[in-house]
Design a protein around this motif. Structure first.
Motif, PDB file in Angstrom:
ATOM      1  N   LEU A  18     -19.541 -45.409-103.789  1.00 53.17           N
ATOM      2  CA  LEU A  18     -18.518 -44.392-104.031  1.00 53.17           C
ATOM      3  C   LEU A  18     -18.134 -44.125-105.481  1.00 53.17           C
ATOM      4  O   LEU A  18     -17.353 -43.279-105.758  1.00 53.17           O
ATOM      5  N   LEU A  19     -18.437 -45.264-106.195  1.00 54.50           N
ATOM      6  CA  LEU A  19     -18.020 -45.308-107.478  1.00 54.50           C
ATOM      7  C   LEU A  19     -18.889 -44.369-108.492  1.00 54.50           C
ATOM      8  O   LEU A  19     -18.404 -43.986-109.371  1.00 54.50           O
ATOM      9  N   ASP A  20     -20.015 -43.846-107.955  1.00 50.88           N
ATOM     10  CA  ASP A  20     -20.884 -42.907-108.764  1.00 50.88           C
ATOM     11  C   ASP A  20     -20.364 -41.386-108.677  1.00 50.88           C
ATOM     12  O   ASP A  20     -19.437 -41.144-107.672  1.00 50.88           O
ATOM     13  N   ASN A  21     -20.927 -40.342-109.356  1.00 43.66           N
ATOM     14  CA  ASN A  21     -20.379 -39.042-109.401  1.00 43.66           C
ATOM     15  C   ASN A  21     -21.645 -38.286-108.932  1.00 43.66           C
ATOM     16  O   ASN A  21     -22.652 -38.729-108.649  1.00 43.66           O
ATOM     17  N   VAL A  22     -21.319 -36.993-108.578  1.00 46.08           N
ATOM     18  CA  VAL A  22     -22.447 -36.004-108.388  1.00 46.08           C
ATOM     19  C   VAL A  22     -23.639 -35.960-109.326  1.00 46.08           C
ATOM     20  O   VAL A  22     -24.691 -35.774-109.022  1.00 46.08           O
ATOM     21  N   TYR A  23     -23.136 -36.102-110.671  1.00 43.86           N
ATOM     22  CA  TYR A  23     -24.226 -35.830-111.695  1.00 43.86           C
ATOM     23  C   TYR A  23     -25.009 -37.014-111.598  1.00 43.86           C
ATOM     24  O   TYR A  23     -26.296 -36.810-111.820  1.00 43.86           O
ATOM     25  N   GLU A  24     -24.667 -38.170-111.574  1.00 45.28           N
ATOM     26  CA  GLU A  24     -25.352 -39.328-111.514  1.00 45.28           C
ATOM     27  C   GLU A  24     -26.340 -39.269-110.120  1.00 45.28           C
ATOM     28  O   GLU A  24     -27.361 -39.891-110.399  1.00 45.28           O
TER      29      GLU A  24
END
Length: 146
Positions: A18-24
């Motif tokens: 959940l710490l990641d974002n959509v781009y990653e």
């Protein structure tokens, strides 16, 4: 049992938290040539998945930026299998639920993933894959995001 998912599932699965974002997530999909990335918590419990379709429908079409949080686009309703289920059971489940990828859970943790392609590339399992794919392709109604 030779005809189990354990024998054909991919175990080296790229995950996000959940710490990641959509781009990653999109970069992981590109770099690893996959269309699904499981979302796990800090104990490796699978809490959701993000598919390429989720990014398009909930991300791009939802006018969310690449910096949007994973939880804004992920699918939280999980349909999962177990390593000991038969290939036939997995194919039927995938057909019934109209999904092309099935996260595999063992002892509450993500153990791997099975894609329709995994079923299709195994000659002895080609009938199950063909059945599942035909069911997924033929059924109409509400489309699933997974």
């Amino acid at each position: 049992m030779a005809n189990t998912i354990r024998n054909i599932m991919t175990t080296d699965v790229e995950c996000v938290t959940l710490l990641d974002n959509v781009y990653e997530v999109a970069c992981k999909m590109r770099d690893h040539d996959v269309g699904i990335v499981p979302v796990v918590d800090d104990q490796q419990n699978c809490i959701g998945v993000i598919t390429d379709r989720d990014i398009v429908i909930r991300g791009v079409a939802g006018k969310r930026s690449g910096s949007s949080a994973v939880e804004q686009v992920m699918s939280e309703t999980l349909i999962t299998g177990t390593p000991e289920m038969s290939v036939d059971e997995a194919a039927k489940l995938m057909a019934e639920k109209q999904i092309r990828r099935l996260p595999i859970i063992e002892n509450g943790k993500l153990a791997g993933i099975v894609a329709m392609a995994d079923l299709a590339v195994r000659d002895k399992f080609a009938d199950q894959a063909g059945y599942a794919l035909s069911e997924i392709s033929e059924q109409r109604g509400e489309e699933h995001l997974q």
